[in-house]
Every structure is written in C-alpha cells, then in structure tokens.
Motif scaffolding. Sequence first.
Motif, short mmCIF file in Angstrom:
data_model
loop_
_atom_site.label_atom_id
_atom_site.label_comp_id
_atom_site.label_asym_id
_atom_site.label_seq_id
_atom_site.Cartn_x
_atom_site.Cartn_y
_atom_site.Cartn_z
N GLY A 252 0.86 -1.18 0.00
CA GLY A 252 0.00 0.00 0.00
C GLY A 252 0.89 1.22 0.00
O GLY A 252 1.72 1.38 0.90
N THR A 253 0.72 2.07 -0.98
CA THR A 253 1.66 3.19 -1.18
C THR A 253 0.97 4.52 -0.96
O THR A 253 -0.01 4.85 -1.64
N HIS A 254 1.50 5.29 0.00
CA HIS A 254 1.11 6.69 0.15
C HIS A 254 1.58 7.42 -1.11
O HIS A 254 2.77 7.58 -1.33
N ALA A 255 0.60 7.81 -1.93
CA ALA A 255 0.92 8.46 -3.21
C ALA A 255 -0.13 9.53 -3.44
O ALA A 255 -1.21 9.24 -3.95
N VAL A 256 0.19 10.77 -3.08
CA VAL A 256 -0.79 11.85 -3.17
C VAL A 256 -0.86 12.42 -4.58
O VAL A 256 -1.93 12.60 -5.14
N GLY A 257 0.29 12.74 -5.16
CA GLY A 257 0.33 13.44 -6.44
C GLY A 257 0.36 12.51 -7.64
O GLY A 257 0.66 11.31 -7.54
N ALA A 258 0.07 13.10 -8.80
CA ALA A 258 -0.06 12.32 -10.03
C ALA A 258 1.19 11.52 -10.36
O ALA A 258 1.11 10.36 -10.79
N ALA A 259 2.37 12.11 -10.20
CA ALA A 259 3.60 11.39 -10.54
C ALA A 259 3.83 10.22 -9.60
O ALA A 259 4.35 9.16 -10.01
N ALA A 260 3.45 10.37 -8.33
CA ALA A 260 3.58 9.27 -7.39
C ALA A 260 2.61 8.14 -7.74
O ALA A 260 2.97 6.96 -7.68
N VAL A 261 1.38 8.49 -8.11
CA VAL A 261 0.42 7.46 -8.50
C VAL A 261 0.86 6.78 -9.79
O VAL A 261 0.69 5.56 -9.96
N ASP A 262 1.47 7.52 -10.69
CA ASP A 262 2.01 6.94 -11.90
C ASP A 262 3.09 5.91 -11.58
O ASP A 262 3.17 4.85 -12.20
N LEU A 263 3.93 6.21 -10.59
CA LEU A 263 4.95 5.26 -10.15
C LEU A 263 4.30 3.98 -9.63
O LEU A 263 4.76 2.87 -9.94
N VAL A 264 3.23 4.13 -8.85
CA VAL A 264 2.50 2.96 -8.35
C VAL A 264 1.95 2.14 -9.51
O VAL A 264 2.06 0.90 -9.53
N ALA A 265 1.36 2.82 -10.49
CA ALA A 265 0.79 2.11 -11.64
C ALA A 265 1.87 1.34 -12.41
O ALA A 265 1.67 0.17 -12.79
N ARG A 266 3.01 1.99 -12.65
CA ARG A 266 4.07 1.32 -13.41
C ARG A 266 4.59 0.08 -12.68
O ARG A 266 4.80 -0.98 -13.28
N ALA A 267 4.78 0.20 -11.38
CA ALA A 267 5.29 -0.94 -10.62
C ALA A 267 4.26 -2.06 -10.57
O ALA A 267 4.61 -3.25 -10.66
N ALA A 268 2.99 -1.70 -10.44
CA ALA A 268 1.94 -2.72 -10.40
C ALA A 268 1.84 -3.45 -11.74
O ALA A 268 1.62 -4.67 -11.78
N GLU A 269 2.01 -2.72 -12.82
CA GLU A 269 2.00 -3.36 -14.13
C GLU A 269 3.11 -4.40 -14.23
O GLU A 269 2.92 -5.49 -14.79
N ARG A 270 4.27 -4.11 -13.66
CA ARG A 270 5.38 -5.06 -13.69
C ARG A 270 5.13 -6.23 -12.73
O ARG A 270 5.56 -7.36 -13.00
N ALA A 271 4.44 -5.96 -11.61
CA ALA A 271 4.20 -7.01 -10.61
C ALA A 271 3.19 -8.04 -11.10
O ALA A 271 3.17 -9.18 -10.63
N GLY A 272 2.33 -7.67 -12.02
CA GLY A 272 1.46 -8.63 -12.69
C GLY A 272 0.39 -9.25 -11.81
O GLY A 272 -0.33 -8.56 -11.07
N ASP A 273 0.27 -10.57 -11.89
CA ASP A 273 -0.85 -11.29 -11.28
C ASP A 273 -0.89 -11.21 -9.76
O ASP A 273 -1.92 -11.52 -9.15
N ALA A 274 0.18 -10.82 -9.10
CA ALA A 274 0.20 -10.75 -7.64
C ALA A 274 -0.59 -9.56 -7.10
O ALA A 274 -0.99 -9.56 -5.93
N VAL A 275 -0.84 -8.55 -7.91
CA VAL A 275 -1.42 -7.29 -7.43
C VAL A 275 -2.81 -7.50 -6.86
O VAL A 275 -3.14 -6.98 -5.78
N VAL A 276 -3.65 -8.25 -7.54
CA VAL A 276 -5.04 -8.41 -7.09
C VAL A 276 -5.14 -9.21 -5.80
O VAL A 276 -5.73 -8.74 -4.83
N PRO A 277 -4.60 -10.44 -5.72
CA PRO A 277 -4.78 -11.19 -4.47
C PRO A 277 -4.09 -10.56 -3.27
O PRO A 277 -4.53 -10.76 -2.13
N LEU A 278 -3.03 -9.78 -3.49
CA LEU A 278 -2.30 -9.17 -2.38
C LEU A 278 -2.79 -7.76 -2.07
O LEU A 278 -2.26 -7.11 -1.18
N ARG A 279 -3.78 -7.29 -2.80
CA ARG A 279 -4.49 -6.04 -2.49
C ARG A 279 -3.56 -4.82 -2.49
O ARG A 279 -3.53 -4.03 -1.53
N PHE A 280 -2.84 -4.65 -3.58
CA PHE A 280 -2.02 -3.44 -3.72
C PHE A 280 -2.94 -2.21 -3.71
O PHE A 280 -4.03 -2.23 -4.29
#
Length: 449
Positions: A252-280
């Motif tokens: 779970g990432t404290h990400a207030v601004g757009a660039a921080a949320v973009d970082l979360v999105a990019r990392a989640a895309e790389r993390a793949g199938d683990a994101v949903v069951p682990l509740r990113f």
Amino acid sequence: MNAPASSGARIVVARHIVTMYAELPRAEALAVSNGRIAAIGDLAEVQAAMAPGTPVEELDGVVLPGLIDAHLHLQRAGLKALDYLGADDGVDRYIDAMRESFDDDGPEHPPFADRVRALVRVQPLLHALGITGVVDPAVTIDEMRGYQETHRRGLLTMRTLAMPFLDLGTAAFPDVDAVIAHLDGTGVSTGFGDAMLRLGPIKVYADGEALKGQALLQEPWNASGYRGLQRLSDEDYERLVLWCAEHGWGVGTHAVGAAAVDLVARAAERAGDAVVPLRFQAIHAYLETTPEIMRRAAAAGVIASLQPSIIWHNGAGLRRAIGDRAESANPVRGWLDAGATVAFGSDGPFFAFDPRHLLWQAVTRRVAGEAEPLSLREAITIHEALAAYTTGAAYAAMAEHERGALRPGFRADWALWSHDPLETAVDDLRQLTVLRTDVGGRTVYTRET
C-alpha cells in the motif's frame, strides 16, 4: 462497553434491510446463526429457512452492513481517547475532542498496557458510528504486539486488517534492503491471520503531504519548476514492489500526487498477477491524477484507497496554493469511471472520521471554510459512497467474500440506523443516528435512550 449479547440463532426484522447485494437490494428480515447470516429475505422466507421457534427480534430502524473504514489508525485513535476523554464520554464528545486536538499525534512511546486499554476504549466509540472493521494503514511492530495481545484476551471487537509499517530511512530500516531482510525473516506475509486480525499489505511512502507542497506532481507546483518530494527512487520502489509481489506481500503506497500514483501504476503493471490477491493500494491518490493514470492503475488491479476527510480539511488550502488546479482534487468519480475498486477511509483520528459526514462530503464536495464546493464533476452518488464504505472497503480488507454486504453465509456484521441513508436528503445525512451495532452476531454497541 455493553456486554456482548448472545450469538445464538435468531431472526431480525427491521423497517427494511439495505443489503448492498445487487441480487437482493432490500429485505425485511435476516437470520443469524453461529455468527453468520443464515437467511435473508421477507419474513416468511427467513422463518421457513430456520428451525421452528427461532426467536424473532423486531427492531425500529434500518439495518445496513457494518461499515469498514479502510484507512483508520485504530490504536492511535484509542491512545488519544485515553488522553482526551473522561470515563463517561461518548462518541459525540470523542468527535469534538479529536477535532480540537487535530495537531496532537498522541503519545509516541506509550506503556504497552496502554495499547490494550486504548483499543478497549476506542472500539465502542467507533461501533457507535456503525463501523465494524478497519484497515489500519501503518502498524508499527509495537502496535502489532498491542493488537495481538488484545486479540489474545478476547477483547478485539473491531475486525482489523493491519498493514505493517517499517519506517524507511530510520536507524532500524535505513534502506530497502533492510525492509526486505526484515520481511523475509518473519515467516508470514499478507493474508496471515483470522477474521478478527489479519496482516495486510505493507505501507510505504512515495511522496509527502500536499499542504506542505510535497505531493509529487507531473507538472511543477509553481514557476520554480519544483514538482514535489519523492521519498523513494523509482529503482528502489520498483525493486521493493517486485520483491514483495514474489514473496507474498502486498504494498500500500502513500501516493498523493499524479507522478507518485504513476509510479504505483508502473510498478503494479510489472508485478502482474500478484497485485489483485495481495491487495495493492494507491493511498490518497488525490492531486492531479489523470484519467490515463487512473485507468492504468485500475487495469493493473490497484485499489484506490481514498479519504473524503482529507480533502474536507485540505481543500481550502489547496485552492490557495494552486488555484483552479485544486478543483478536481480527490477524483472519486474519475477512479470509479476508470474501473477501480474504491475503498473509503478517513485517516482518523487525525482527520474527520465520522462516516455520516464523509458520505455527505463525497456527494456534495464541500470543504471546510469555503462557501463553494470543489468541482462537482468528481461528485458521486450516496449509493456509490456507501459502497465504498462497504463492498469496496471489504475488498481492501481481504474480506469481500464474507463482509461488506448482507447475504447468506456472510458474517453477521451490521448496524441499525435511525433512517436509510439512501433515502435521506443529502443535507440530513449528518443527523442520522446509529442505534445498535453487531459484529459476528454479537451486540457490541447499543445507543442509550
């Protein structure tokens, strides 16, 4: 706190029951057995599903699923309650006291016994608001011990998903490698626990606070070119996320601004199938987050953990800081339209945590100290707001198959309200009253008349 009532089988009849279950939105009665809902529907159907002679309890009010605050510092809320409340003070005084002590974070190193006392003190105060579960978004090692001891003694009545917080940059956890080494040595991971106390994703910070000018934006805050504070480099953040995804830890990432949320999105895309069951989660995610970033994060399975309370408190300050750029702050409509699961929390007790007030805020977009709301383009309906406190928050709490709705087999977590929020005029939402709250079929709060 009231002594829990018997959890024996019974049938509950109310004016009506709001189920938050699409196949049966309204019901007349529900049956409780062994802490779960055995049947729900009209009274005749429910009685037919139960043994003859099952007691019937008639209630004057509207039953809703227990609310889940998906971002509440429960133990710290209790420690502040110990400091600011008298023995006989109830929830109304607690709400006032927390607002009056807004700048006090509470004791930093309380005696261990106070952690248990704090939880016992604060739980009924929050049950009085219809809350039956929380996601505590930053649980230290000492706080985890407090939760575990309270649970061991049978005193935990608030279902809690505890998100471990290992404070990067401190002596104990100077870098990402230290965090990874600690997590690797625990022998547990996200999802470990039971229905009352469970480990959630870990908590990390990608940026800072918006009112301090620390939210990491894609566009500069001002003419200086400053875009905000990045707490973790792209490389370190992505390395931590990928390790966690591989080893069973959500993030779970404290990400207030757009660039921080973009970082979360990019990392989640790389993390793949683990994101949903682990509740990113993208936590806060409220300043200048673009539709494209929201769409990518949602498509990757990231939960939008949003807090109407923060924008209630910060809206006026953001208008002064960035003018019209603040109007779209806390884009709940945008996140929903992007296909994200939205979970509402409060960041209580440091921000307003009364769900009646926050339901109203999400619909009206009003902010403290301002005559005009923020842009209504990001407003949502009361049903969508209630869903964010029930089905959406249950998903964030890893409990979507047993909480957040009232349906057969789900846990009997519910609250009796004076009136139905879905049928109440928007400006009257804050005057509704919770009359009783049950957790697992046991009464944990009853309003004194």
